[in-house]
Write an enzyme that holds these catalytic residues in place. Structure first.
Site, PDB file in Angstrom:
ATOM      1  N   HIS A  82       0.905  -1.283  -0.152  1.00  0.00           N
ATOM      2  CA  HIS A  82      -0.068   0.093  -0.125  1.00  0.00           C
ATOM      3  C   HIS A  82       0.871   1.311   0.063  1.00  0.00           C
ATOM      4  O   HIS A  82       1.520   1.865   1.183  1.00  0.00           O
ATOM      5  CB  HIS A  82      -0.921  -0.141   1.181  1.00  0.00           C
ATOM      6  CG  HIS A  82      -1.789   1.185   1.360  1.00  0.00           C
ATOM      7  ND1 HIS A  82      -3.244   0.790   1.329  1.00  0.00           N
ATOM      8  CD2 HIS A  82      -1.570   2.365   1.487  1.00  0.00           C
ATOM      9  CE1 HIS A  82      -3.765   2.265   1.465  1.00  0.00           C
ATOM     10  NE2 HIS A  82      -2.907   3.207   1.478  1.00  0.00           N
ATOM     11  N   HIS A  84       1.950   5.101  -2.448  1.00  0.00           N
ATOM     12  CA  HIS A  84       1.138   6.194  -3.340  1.00  0.00           C
ATOM     13  C   HIS A  84       2.266   6.734  -4.082  1.00  0.00           C
ATOM     14  O   HIS A  84       2.677   7.909  -3.795  1.00  0.00           O
ATOM     15  CB  HIS A  84       0.354   7.257  -2.568  1.00  0.00           C
ATOM     16  CG  HIS A  84      -0.769   6.826  -1.735  1.00  0.00           C
ATOM     17  ND1 HIS A  84      -1.955   7.085  -2.546  1.00  0.00           N
ATOM     18  CD2 HIS A  84      -0.797   6.187  -0.771  1.00  0.00           C
ATOM     19  CE1 HIS A  84      -2.835   6.341  -1.886  1.00  0.00           C
ATOM     20  NE2 HIS A  84      -2.375   5.943  -0.634  1.00  0.00           N
ATOM     21  N   LYS A  87       1.959  10.377  -5.634  1.00  0.00           N
ATOM     22  CA  LYS A  87       1.950  11.530  -4.795  1.00  0.00           C
ATOM     23  C   LYS A  87       3.136  11.880  -4.022  1.00  0.00           C
ATOM     24  O   LYS A  87       3.494  12.772  -3.746  1.00  0.00           O
ATOM     25  CB  LYS A  87       0.856  11.477  -3.543  1.00  0.00           C
ATOM     26  CG  LYS A  87      -0.643  11.426  -3.840  1.00  0.00           C
ATOM     27  CD  LYS A  87      -1.317  10.963  -2.544  1.00  0.00           C
ATOM     28  CE  LYS A  87      -2.771  11.183  -2.848  1.00  0.00           C
ATOM     29  NZ  LYS A  87      -3.354   9.926  -3.538  1.00  0.00           N
ATOM     30  N   HIS A 234      -9.529   1.858   0.349  1.00  0.00           N
ATOM     31  CA  HIS A 234      -9.125   2.745   1.574  1.00  0.00           C
ATOM     32  C   HIS A 234     -10.561   2.873   2.351  1.00  0.00           C
ATOM     33  O   HIS A 234     -11.329   3.293   1.902  1.00  0.00           O
ATOM     34  CB  HIS A 234      -8.794   4.077   0.979  1.00  0.00           C
ATOM     35  CG  HIS A 234      -7.242   4.324   0.469  1.00  0.00           C
ATOM     36  ND1 HIS A 234      -7.020   3.514  -0.494  1.00  0.00           N
ATOM     37  CD2 HIS A 234      -6.187   5.028   1.027  1.00  0.00           C
ATOM     38  CE1 HIS A 234      -5.644   3.849  -0.621  1.00  0.00           C
ATOM     39  NE2 HIS A 234      -5.368   4.864   0.130  1.00  0.00           N
ATOM     40  N   GLU A 237     -10.634   6.036   7.386  1.00  0.00           N
ATOM     41  CA  GLU A 237      -9.483   6.359   7.717  1.00  0.00           C
ATOM     42  C   GLU A 237      -9.962   7.867   8.644  1.00  0.00           C
ATOM     43  O   GLU A 237      -9.760   8.734   8.345  1.00  0.00           O
ATOM     44  CB  GLU A 237      -8.504   7.272   6.558  1.00  0.00           C
ATOM     45  CG  GLU A 237      -7.038   7.514   6.869  1.00  0.00           C
ATOM     46  CD  GLU A 237      -6.133   7.515   5.907  1.00  0.00           C
ATOM     47  OE1 GLU A 237      -5.204   8.062   6.012  1.00  0.00           O
ATOM     48  OE2 GLU A 237      -6.760   7.220   4.777  1.00  0.00           O
ATOM     49  N   ASP A 334       2.547   3.532   2.827  1.00  0.00           N
ATOM     50  CA  ASP A 334       1.686   4.412   2.586  1.00  0.00           C
ATOM     51  C   ASP A 334       2.372   5.799   1.928  1.00  0.00           C
ATOM     52  O   ASP A 334       3.110   5.424   0.936  1.00  0.00           O
ATOM     53  CB  ASP A 334       0.741   4.850   3.731  1.00  0.00           C
ATOM     54  CG  ASP A 334      -0.509   5.408   3.482  1.00  0.00           C
ATOM     55  OD1 ASP A 334      -1.056   5.333   2.352  1.00  0.00           O
ATOM     56  OD2 ASP A 334      -1.109   5.865   4.604  1.00  0.00           O
ATOM     57  N   ASN A 335       2.092   6.757   2.358  1.00  0.00           N
ATOM     58  CA  ASN A 335       2.640   8.007   1.835  1.00  0.00           C
ATOM     59  C   ASN A 335       3.960   8.455   1.847  1.00  0.00           C
ATOM     60  O   ASN A 335       4.530   8.098   2.999  1.00  0.00           O
ATOM     61  CB  ASN A 335       1.702   9.207   2.063  1.00  0.00           C
ATOM     62  CG  ASN A 335       0.325   9.089   1.573  1.00  0.00           C
ATOM     63  OD1 ASN A 335      -0.366   8.339   2.168  1.00  0.00           O
ATOM     64  ND2 ASN A 335      -0.045   9.730   0.636  1.00  0.00           N
TER      65      ASN A 335
END
Length: 442
Positions: A82, A84, A87, A234, A237, A334-335
């Site tokens: 997971h 991104h 981004k 998602h 959250e 994640d990010n």
């Protein structure tokens, strides 16, 4: 060339001696584990593959060149399910001014509209992949913002990057858009066309408690069934216990008798349910065959943030309870350096280290290393990834740490990463490479 501490013999076959490996990640060898779940092993590497896995000392010394790892922990190259990539690294030009979730949403939307050309997306994706590769990542699933014109920009760019990185990092992608957009037939047609043309057979969205959630889920599940897609969501959250879209996803999976794979990320509000509600939802999740990934670094950064106020909770889901119920659980990056998380380096060793602290994994069984290796590989349908296996490529992370407390006390910056039995250059890309995209003079 930076390769870490270990030098490999220049020979078609050699032995890695005196290693400690998580027993939960070993296949094809009969080895005993200590109380920490670590097995002392020797590995025979031949023509880039793991030929034998034996208890330490069982391979005859002198039979072939050897490297003595002196009890250091070895891991397979890891699996990040997971992230991104589209981004990543936009923080210098678009920082999140208040660090909140709403702030992240609005900041990313503005940056996407202004800056996300194919060249911009490709450059940042490639930078992120070079970073992850240097740290020892074997496979990743990235979410692709799939709204408006971006569908036609990011998906072809992703497909090009996936082809360029084949053989180094196995890539998958899932579309990302709000659940309400699933109600728009034109939008769904555009997303499905992009996934068919450029994707990996995965469909998904962000779920939240809109009145039409069940109808939106029915549309997504039906589209997945008709096209043979898996699903990735998602989910919830938020710290609002009224957010229970995870239960709605489980109900939809059961209602449609869905036989594909389903992965749900975040699921933060599950940890704030009353015990009886949590138990009911988890039972449905297990029955529906859903896997859950927690994103501890990003969720601890965003959740329960307020100006001048100390946060009161960690933002992570009920991972222990899910695992105890038999739900496949994992953690991921994640990010990375974007408005949803200002930090991070797509380093799953860091994610496992910090996830152990945040989620208190350290006194709840010896097999949590599977959460960044075997379990996400299985959730992504990647056979042979995330394990140390006889016959598999010798894709390994070698460390000097002899137990978990040594591994988690330092960043393991001196690790050696092997791909097909050979050490890779672990030099990390310089952030200055992206200056021209950030409005900075290089």
């Amino acid at each position: 060339m930076t390769t870490g501490f270990a030098r490999m013999p220049d020979a078609p076959a050699f032995r890695l001696a005196e290693l400690r490996a998580p027993a939960c990640l070993i296949e094809g060898g009969e080895v005993a584990a200590d109380r920490n779940g670590l097995a002392r092993i020797d590995l025979v590497i031949a023509e880039g593959r793991t030929e034998r896995i034996e208890p330490a000392g069982m391979v005859a010394a002198g039979a072939m060149p050897a490297v003595d790892l002196d009890g250091g922990i070895v891991l397979p190259r890891l699996v990040d399910c997971h992230v991104h990539l589209d981004k990543g690294h936009i923080w210098p030009r678009s920082p999140n001014r208040d660090g909140t979730f709403p702030g992240a949403l609005t900041t990313v939307a503005a940056d996407r509209e202004a800056n996300w050309s194919a060249e911009d997306v490709r450059a940042r994706m490639d930078f992120s992949l070079r970073t992850a590769f240097a740290h020892g990542t074997a496979a990743m699933r990235t979410h692709i913002d799939s709204v408006g014109k971006q569908i036609g920009i990011s998906w072809p760019a992703y497909a090009e990057i996936r082809a360029e990185w084949a053989g180094r990092i196995a890539l998958q992608a899932s579309p990302l858009f709000g659940a309400d957009a699933a109600l728009d037939p034109a939008h769904m047609a555009a997303v499905i066309a992009a996934v068919k043309a450029h994707g990996d057979g995965i469909l998904g969205c962000v779920t939240y408690m809109i009145p039409e959630l069940d109808r939106a889920l029915d549309i997504l599940f039906q589209a997945a069934i008709e096209n043979g897609f898996d699903l990735d969501f998602h989910v919830d959250e938020t710290n609002d216990p009224a957010a229970r879209s995870l239960e709605h996803i489980a109900d939809a999976a059961l209602r449609h008798r869905f036989s594909g794979k389903i992965l749900c990320g975040h699921c933060c509000s599950l940890a704030l349910q009353a015990p009886e509600d949590e138990a009911r939802i988890i039972a449905k999740v297990r029955e529906a065959g859903i896997a859950v990934v927690s994103l501890p670094l990003c969720n601890m950064y965003l959740q329960d943030r307020g100006v001048g106020r100390t946060p009161r909770w960690r933002g992570v889901t009920a991972l222990h309870e899910l695992k105890a119920a038999g739900v496949p659980v994992m953690i991921a990056s994640d990010n990375t350096r974007d408005p949803f998380y200002a930090y991070g380096d797509l380093d799953l060793v860091e994610v496992l280290r910090e996830g152990t602290r945040i989620l208190q994994l350290d006194h709840s069984g010896p097999d949590w290393a599977a959460a960044v290796a075997r379990t996400p590989a299985e959730a992504m349908g990647l056979r042979g990834a995330g394990v140390i296996a006889v016959g598999a490529p010798a894709d390994l992370i070698l460390t000097r740490a002899r137990d978990w407390t040594e591994l988690f006390s330092r960043p393991q910056a001196d690790r050696t990463v092997l791909v097909a039995g050979r050490p890779i250059d672990r030099t990390l890309p310089d952030y200055r490479e992206l200056d021209h995209l950030m409005g900075r003079a290089s």
